[in-house]
Design a protein around this motif. Structure first.
Motif, PDB file in Angstrom:
ATOM      1  N   ARG A 493      32.648  33.818  18.974  1.00  0.00           N
ATOM      2  CA  ARG A 493      31.874  34.945  19.508  1.00  0.00           C
ATOM      3  C   ARG A 493      30.382  34.770  19.260  1.00  0.00           C
ATOM      4  O   ARG A 493      29.548  35.091  20.127  1.00  0.00           O
ATOM      5  CB  ARG A 493      32.375  36.238  18.874  1.00  0.00           C
ATOM      6  CG  ARG A 493      31.729  37.489  19.465  1.00  0.00           C
ATOM      7  CD  ARG A 493      32.321  38.747  18.919  1.00  0.00           C
ATOM      8  NE  ARG A 493      31.912  39.016  17.554  1.00  0.00           N
ATOM      9  CZ  ARG A 493      32.703  38.978  16.506  1.00  0.00           C
ATOM     10  NH1 ARG A 493      33.979  38.644  16.646  1.00  0.00           N
ATOM     11  NH2 ARG A 493      32.247  39.248  15.297  1.00  0.00           N
ATOM     12  N   LEU A 494      30.014  34.260  18.090  1.00  0.00           N
ATOM     13  CA  LEU A 494      28.598  34.057  17.794  1.00  0.00           C
ATOM     14  C   LEU A 494      27.988  32.962  18.665  1.00  0.00           C
ATOM     15  O   LEU A 494      26.827  33.069  19.083  1.00  0.00           O
ATOM     16  CB  LEU A 494      28.435  33.697  16.313  1.00  0.00           C
ATOM     17  CG  LEU A 494      28.723  34.805  15.302  1.00  0.00           C
ATOM     18  CD1 LEU A 494      28.522  34.285  13.886  1.00  0.00           C
ATOM     19  CD2 LEU A 494      27.833  36.015  15.546  1.00  0.00           C
ATOM     20  N   ILE A 495      28.745  31.912  18.924  1.00  0.00           N
ATOM     21  CA  ILE A 495      28.221  30.840  19.785  1.00  0.00           C
ATOM     22  C   ILE A 495      28.066  31.335  21.210  1.00  0.00           C
ATOM     23  O   ILE A 495      27.067  31.032  21.885  1.00  0.00           O
ATOM     24  CB  ILE A 495      29.143  29.613  19.709  1.00  0.00           C
ATOM     25  CG1 ILE A 495      29.052  28.978  18.318  1.00  0.00           C
ATOM     26  CG2 ILE A 495      28.778  28.585  20.772  1.00  0.00           C
ATOM     27  CD1 ILE A 495      29.976  27.803  18.126  1.00  0.00           C
ATOM     28  N   ARG A 496      29.034  32.103  21.684  1.00  0.00           N
ATOM     29  CA  ARG A 496      28.917  32.632  23.050  1.00  0.00           C
ATOM     30  C   ARG A 496      27.761  33.620  23.178  1.00  0.00           C
ATOM     31  O   ARG A 496      27.147  33.712  24.241  1.00  0.00           O
ATOM     32  CB  ARG A 496      30.230  33.304  23.460  1.00  0.00           C
ATOM     33  CG  ARG A 496      31.391  32.344  23.623  1.00  0.00           C
ATOM     34  CD  ARG A 496      32.570  33.031  24.291  1.00  0.00           C
ATOM     35  NE  ARG A 496      33.080  34.133  23.500  1.00  0.00           N
ATOM     36  CZ  ARG A 496      34.053  34.035  22.604  1.00  0.00           C
ATOM     37  NH1 ARG A 496      34.616  32.844  22.375  1.00  0.00           N
ATOM     38  NH2 ARG A 496      34.473  35.087  21.938  1.00  0.00           N
ATOM     39  N   GLY A 497      27.470  34.353  22.110  1.00  0.00           N
ATOM     40  CA  GLY A 497      26.373  35.328  22.152  1.00  0.00           C
ATOM     41  C   GLY A 497      25.136  34.867  21.418  1.00  0.00           C
ATOM     42  O   GLY A 497      24.417  35.702  20.855  1.00  0.00           O
ATOM     43  N   PHE A 498      24.881  33.560  21.400  1.00  0.00           N
ATOM     44  CA  PHE A 498      23.715  33.026  20.691  1.00  0.00           C
ATOM     45  C   PHE A 498      22.429  33.575  21.305  1.00  0.00           C
ATOM     46  O   PHE A 498      22.240  33.581  22.526  1.00  0.00           O
ATOM     47  CB  PHE A 498      23.729  31.500  20.767  1.00  0.00           C
ATOM     48  CG  PHE A 498      22.619  30.847  19.992  1.00  0.00           C
ATOM     49  CD1 PHE A 498      22.726  30.662  18.636  1.00  0.00           C
ATOM     50  CD2 PHE A 498      21.461  30.424  20.627  1.00  0.00           C
ATOM     51  CE1 PHE A 498      21.712  30.055  17.911  1.00  0.00           C
ATOM     52  CE2 PHE A 498      20.443  29.819  19.926  1.00  0.00           C
ATOM     53  CZ  PHE A 498      20.569  29.636  18.567  1.00  0.00           C
ATOM     54  N   SER A 499      21.536  34.062  20.429  1.00  0.00           N
ATOM     55  CA  SER A 499      20.287  34.675  20.868  1.00  0.00           C
ATOM     56  C   SER A 499      19.125  33.750  20.513  1.00  0.00           C
ATOM     57  O   SER A 499      18.861  33.501  19.330  1.00  0.00           O
ATOM     58  CB  SER A 499      20.099  36.043  20.203  1.00  0.00           C
ATOM     59  OG  SER A 499      18.852  36.603  20.535  1.00  0.00           O
ATOM     60  N   VAL A 653      37.020  28.204  22.417  1.00  0.00           N
ATOM     61  CA  VAL A 653      35.986  27.191  22.628  1.00  0.00           C
ATOM     62  C   VAL A 653      35.816  26.845  24.096  1.00  0.00           C
ATOM     63  O   VAL A 653      34.688  26.604  24.559  1.00  0.00           O
ATOM     64  CB  VAL A 653      36.304  25.929  21.792  1.00  0.00           C
ATOM     65  CG1 VAL A 653      35.236  24.864  21.990  1.00  0.00           C
ATOM     66  CG2 VAL A 653      36.415  26.282  20.319  1.00  0.00           C
ATOM     67  N   ALA A 654      36.896  26.810  24.842  1.00  0.00           N
ATOM     68  CA  ALA A 654      36.812  26.437  26.257  1.00  0.00           C
ATOM     69  C   ALA A 654      36.250  27.607  27.054  1.00  0.00           C
ATOM     70  O   ALA A 654      36.973  28.317  27.760  1.00  0.00           O
ATOM     71  CB  ALA A 654      38.185  26.017  26.775  1.00  0.00           C
ATOM     72  N   HIS A 655      34.942  27.787  26.927  1.00  0.00           N
ATOM     73  CA  HIS A 655      34.269  28.907  27.581  1.00  0.00           C
ATOM     74  C   HIS A 655      32.956  28.393  28.164  1.00  0.00           C
ATOM     75  O   HIS A 655      32.293  27.539  27.565  1.00  0.00           O
ATOM     76  CB  HIS A 655      34.010  30.032  26.566  1.00  0.00           C
ATOM     77  CG  HIS A 655      33.627  31.328  27.178  1.00  0.00           C
ATOM     78  ND1 HIS A 655      32.337  31.635  27.556  1.00  0.00           N
ATOM     79  CD2 HIS A 655      34.376  32.424  27.484  1.00  0.00           C
ATOM     80  CE1 HIS A 655      32.294  32.856  28.054  1.00  0.00           C
ATOM     81  NE2 HIS A 655      33.518  33.358  28.029  1.00  0.00           N
ATOM     82  N   PRO A 656      32.539  28.884  29.336  1.00  0.00           N
ATOM     83  CA  PRO A 656      31.281  28.386  29.927  1.00  0.00           C
ATOM     84  C   PRO A 656      30.071  28.585  29.026  1.00  0.00           C
ATOM     85  O   PRO A 656      29.183  27.722  28.974  1.00  0.00           O
ATOM     86  CB  PRO A 656      31.161  29.198  31.219  1.00  0.00           C
ATOM     87  CG  PRO A 656      32.556  29.594  31.557  1.00  0.00           C
ATOM     88  CD  PRO A 656      33.254  29.784  30.259  1.00  0.00           C
ATOM     89  N   ASP A 657      30.011  29.708  28.289  1.00  0.00           N
ATOM     90  CA  ASP A 657      28.872  29.925  27.401  1.00  0.00           C
ATOM     91  C   ASP A 657      28.842  28.919  26.251  1.00  0.00           C
ATOM     92  O   ASP A 657      27.765  28.483  25.832  1.00  0.00           O
ATOM     93  CB  ASP A 657      28.918  31.348  26.845  1.00  0.00           C
ATOM     94  CG  ASP A 657      28.700  32.392  27.925  1.00  0.00           C
ATOM     95  OD1 ASP A 657      28.119  32.036  28.970  1.00  0.00           O
ATOM     96  OD2 ASP A 657      29.122  33.555  27.727  1.00  0.00           O
ATOM     97  N   VAL A 658      30.007  28.547  25.751  1.00  0.00           N
ATOM     98  CA  VAL A 658      30.063  27.556  24.675  1.00  0.00           C
ATOM     99  C   VAL A 658      29.625  26.196  25.186  1.00  0.00           C
ATOM    100  O   VAL A 658      28.873  25.470  24.520  1.00  0.00           O
ATOM    101  CB  VAL A 658      31.482  27.498  24.078  1.00  0.00           C
ATOM    102  CG1 VAL A 658      31.569  26.434  22.989  1.00  0.00           C
ATOM    103  CG2 VAL A 658      31.884  28.852  23.523  1.00  0.00           C
ATOM    104  N   VAL A 659      30.074  25.847  26.386  1.00  0.00           N
ATOM    105  CA  VAL A 659      29.668  24.567  26.966  1.00  0.00           C
ATOM    106  C   VAL A 659      28.166  24.544  27.219  1.00  0.00           C
ATOM    107  O   VAL A 659      27.481  23.552  26.939  1.00  0.00           O
ATOM    108  CB  VAL A 659      30.457  24.308  28.264  1.00  0.00           C
ATOM    109  CG1 VAL A 659      29.995  23.010  28.924  1.00  0.00           C
ATOM    110  CG2 VAL A 659      31.951  24.235  27.978  1.00  0.00           C
ATOM    111  N   SER A 660      27.633  25.641  27.729  1.00  0.00           N
ATOM    112  CA  SER A 660      26.190  25.716  27.959  1.00  0.00           C
ATOM    113  C   SER A 660      25.417  25.648  26.649  1.00  0.00           C
ATOM    114  O   SER A 660      24.339  25.041  26.575  1.00  0.00           O
ATOM    115  CB  SER A 660      25.863  27.016  28.705  1.00  0.00           C
ATOM    116  OG  SER A 660      24.473  27.163  28.864  1.00  0.00           O
ATOM    117  N   PHE A 661      25.943  26.255  25.591  1.00  0.00           N
ATOM    118  CA  PHE A 661      25.296  26.207  24.277  1.00  0.00           C
ATOM    119  C   PHE A 661      25.231  24.770  23.759  1.00  0.00           C
ATOM    120  O   PHE A 661      24.188  24.316  23.273  1.00  0.00           O
ATOM    121  CB  PHE A 661      26.065  27.101  23.310  1.00  0.00           C
ATOM    122  CG  PHE A 661      25.641  26.971  21.881  1.00  0.00           C
ATOM    123  CD1 PHE A 661      24.524  27.620  21.405  1.00  0.00           C
ATOM    124  CD2 PHE A 661      26.375  26.185  21.006  1.00  0.00           C
ATOM    125  CE1 PHE A 661      24.141  27.499  20.080  1.00  0.00           C
ATOM    126  CE2 PHE A 661      26.000  26.059  19.679  1.00  0.00           C
ATOM    127  CZ  PHE A 661      24.882  26.721  19.226  1.00  0.00           C
TER     128      PHE A 661
END
Length: 682
Positions: A493-499, A653-661
């Motif tokens: 959750r923190l990686i997907r919502g990285f600010s 982990v297999a999430h577009p936001d994680v890949v973009s991060f």
């Protein structure tokens, strides 16, 4: 700067003493007859100074009191305990850290930097160490006077190690040079050895209250030091050249000092010193007026200094000699005082932030010091193991002494639980909230990551006892897989919502490394259990369906309890898939019946009469269960299921936001190190 009692403060400074020039062009400092009383009066003024405007501090800083009076007094009269003690107290007041929100923080930081430079150039640390050592008794019992001197010594060393910061104040190369010279003098004057000796008695009643202050000193001593570079440093007897400031800046500083000295030596009036007006004399014999100036006024400007010659480099370079000294002191600290000092501070931090008597900075210092030394020990073990395997490839020779014994005080479950709770409490707070503490979240995650790496390293290089303890800690820590408190869900959750506004590259690196070690640990535990590792999940509340007559569907109308019957419970247990609970969970660890529909008992449940949760808690949990009653029972809202590693990996982990991060981190996008909300809002 005009403020009340300015003339009195100036008369006190004049009463400390004067510089006298001898016939052989040697300048000495001669104390005044009321020197001690003047020092005590200055302490009263500084103690009652306005905390916001700090008029007395600015006045004494403009006069450069530490360089002109305090340092000469300490170095000229080292055997006079009253003068040294009171001069050190005034110097401690003038080097206190800058508080945010006060008036003109940049000028405050400039005056503090001048005081630090005066202490370094005046070689005051030798007198400070001798002053403390002469009043410390050999016995454990200490008198009130010795305790006060110890507190003063520790507080002054802490103030000197803190590099001043303020809005509009830039750390120049001169301040970095002062910091390196200060650390060098701390080792030459044996101040660090004295601190190690005091830390060994941190558990004593008279030093227990000073344990947070000792920890703060070690934090500032090793702050901004890379453990890997410190480990690679080699000791050399020859003194390496510390980068000196340019000659132009030195000459300019000396010229300013000479001008200040000339102004101080001018014979001026004692009462009307701050009056900058002119007198006009008129006589009948004179055809024009005679204008005379009474005295030179003391000019105090509240603007930031304009002479800034240096620019701060991207990374401050530390000499090889200082790194070697820090490495030597770190080894001594781990061997002698780490296991005695850290538990005392940890016990004081245990109630939590806001409840403990310690402040937020004490929590940060503890987290960062523990992270630094755990990382240093792990790097040291990795390097020693690689060197050992290259020389001797015989793995049978294994020492019975644990290589983690020096940091055993900070690798227990108590610290894991405290850091995890602290980290989760900060992650639950929204980023835009005023209660959000990004620095505390960053420090707690960094320590948690290093602890996980230490457990992972214990399986490779630890003893058999270390491996068992590490396996138990890993199981207990990763048993929680709930969305609100599990390490894997929270990290995802923190990686997907990285600010990018509030977090920097160091935060991103810590998240990636923590996620890596968590996934690797889950994979190891799952492979050890044959893919059937137990984790705690939040049970969904099933909605009870009622029939038209008001009774619950699937229940016996004659049953007054209104619950499920035995047959319904058996059918529901038969419908559980292999990824859920099995007979071992339903029957409390006993051998299930050999029906065709039930799953066979797992290998890790054979010969055990405990539930999987009790197995994770260890032997001590079963022993305390009888005394604690229902305290160890699992909450009704949770259940234990098998951890499907592949499915959970895809979910988190297999999430577009994680890949973009990850892509942004690898490409080096704009992620500023040590980003703070104040810098971004500015």
């Amino acid at each position: 700067m005009a403020f009340d009692h300015a003339d009195l403060v100036l008369s006190l400074c004049t009463g400390l003493g004067t510089h006298q020039e001898l016939p052989d062009d040697l300048i000495i400092y001669k104390k005044g007859p009321d020197c001690v009383d003047c020092l005590k009066d200055l302490q009263r003024f500084l103690r009652r100074d306005d905390p916001d405007s700090r008029d007395v501090f600015f006045f004494l800083g403009q006069m450069d009191l530490p360089r002109n009076d305090l340092v000469p007094l300490i170095t000229t009269y080292p055997n006079d305990s009253d003068i040294v003690y009171n001069a050190l107290k005034v110097l401690t007041f003038l080097t206190m850290p800058v508080e945010a929100g006060t008036f003109n923080t940049s000028l405050q930081a400039d005056y503090i930097e001048k005081a630090r430079a005066a202490v370094v150039e005046g070689h005051v640390l030798q007198q400070m160490a001798g002053f403390l050592a002469s009043h410390l008794p050999d016995s454990v019992c200490m008198g009130r006077e010795s305790i006060l001197r110890l507190q003063l010594f520790l507080l002054l060393v802490r103030n000197l190690l803190i590099m001043p910061e303020g809005s509009g104040f830039n750390r120049t190369q001169t301040s970095i040079w002062t910091q390196e010279k200060l650390i060098d003098h701390l080792f030459e004057a044996n101040v660090v050895e004295l601190l190690l000796a005091v830390s060994q008695h941190a558990g004593q009643p008279h030093i227990r209250d000073e344990a947070p202050l000792l920890l703060s000193i070690f934090y500032h001593l090793y702050n901004n030091v890379d453990p890997e570079k410190m480990l690679a440093a080699k000791w050399t007897k020859s003194v390496s050249h510390i980068p000196q400031p340019p000659k132009q800046a030195v000459h300019a500083s000396m010229a300013r000092q000479r001008s200040v000295d000339r102004k101080r030596r001018q014979p001026v009036a004692s009462r009307r010193l701050r009056y900058g007006g002119h007198f006009v004399q008129r006589h009948n014999d004179h055809t024009h007026d005679i204008i005379t100036k009474a005295c030179q006024p003391v000019e105090i400007q509240m603007a930031a200094p304009q002479h800034k010659v240096f620019r701060e480099p991207e990374k401050a370079t530390t000499s090889n000699r200082i790194l070697a000294c820090l490495r030597q002191s770190a080894d001594a600290f781990l061997l002698e005082a780490y296991g005695l000092l850290m538990p005392v501070v940890q016990k004081a931090l245990a109630p939590g932030l806001g409840i403990s008597v310690l402040q937020r900075d004490d929590f940060l210092h503890y987290l960062k010091v523990a992270r630094f030394f755990i990382q240093y020990v792990c790097l040291k073990l990795e390097r020693s193991s690689s060197a050992h395997t290259s020389i001797n490839k015989d793995p049978t020779s294994q020492s019975t002494t644990s290589p983690f014994s020096c940091i055993s005080a900070t690798v227990g479950w108590e610290l894991f639980h405290m850091v995890r709770v602290m980290w989760l409490s900060q992650t639950d707070i929204p980023g835009k909230s005023e209660d959000k503490d990004w620095e505390l979240q960053r420090a707690s995650l960094g320590l948690l990551k290093e602890l996980l790496f230490a457990l992972h390293l214990a399986h490779k290089q630890g003893t058999d006892a270390d491996k068992k303890a590490a396996n138990r800690l890993q199981r207990r820590l990763l048993h929680d897989d709930m969305r609100e408190s599990g390490l894997l869900p929270v990290l995802g959750r923190l990686i997907r919502g990285f600010s990018k506004k509030y977090q920097g590259r160091q935060d991103a690196t810590d998240m990636v490394e923590a996620l890596h070690v968590v996934l690797e640990t889950y994979e190891k535990l799952s492979s050890e259990e044959g893919g059937k590792f137990y984790v705690a999940k939040k049970a969904r509340a099933k909605r009870k369906q009622t029939a038209t007559d008001g009774t619950e569907m699937g229940s016996d109308p004659t049953n007054n309890n209104g619950g499920f019957g035995e047959d319904c419970g058996k059918d529901s247990a038969d419908r559980v898939s292999g990824a859920g609970t099995d007979g071992c969970e339903e029957n409390g660890g006993t051998q299930p019946s050999k029906d065709g529909e039930q799953l066979p008992k797992e290998p890790h449940c054979e010969g055990q009469e405990r539930t999987p949760l009790e197995e994770l808690l260890g032997k001590e949990s079963s022993e305390d269960e009888e005394s604690e009653g229902n305290n160890t029972e699992q909450l009704p809202s949770t259940k234990e299921v098998y951890h499907d590693f592949s499915r959970r990996l895809h979910q988190e982990v297999a999430h577009p936001d994680v890949v973009s991060f990850y892509i942004g981190l690898l490409n080096g996008n704009k992620l500023t190190e040590d980003a703070t909300p104040e810098q971004d809002s500015a």
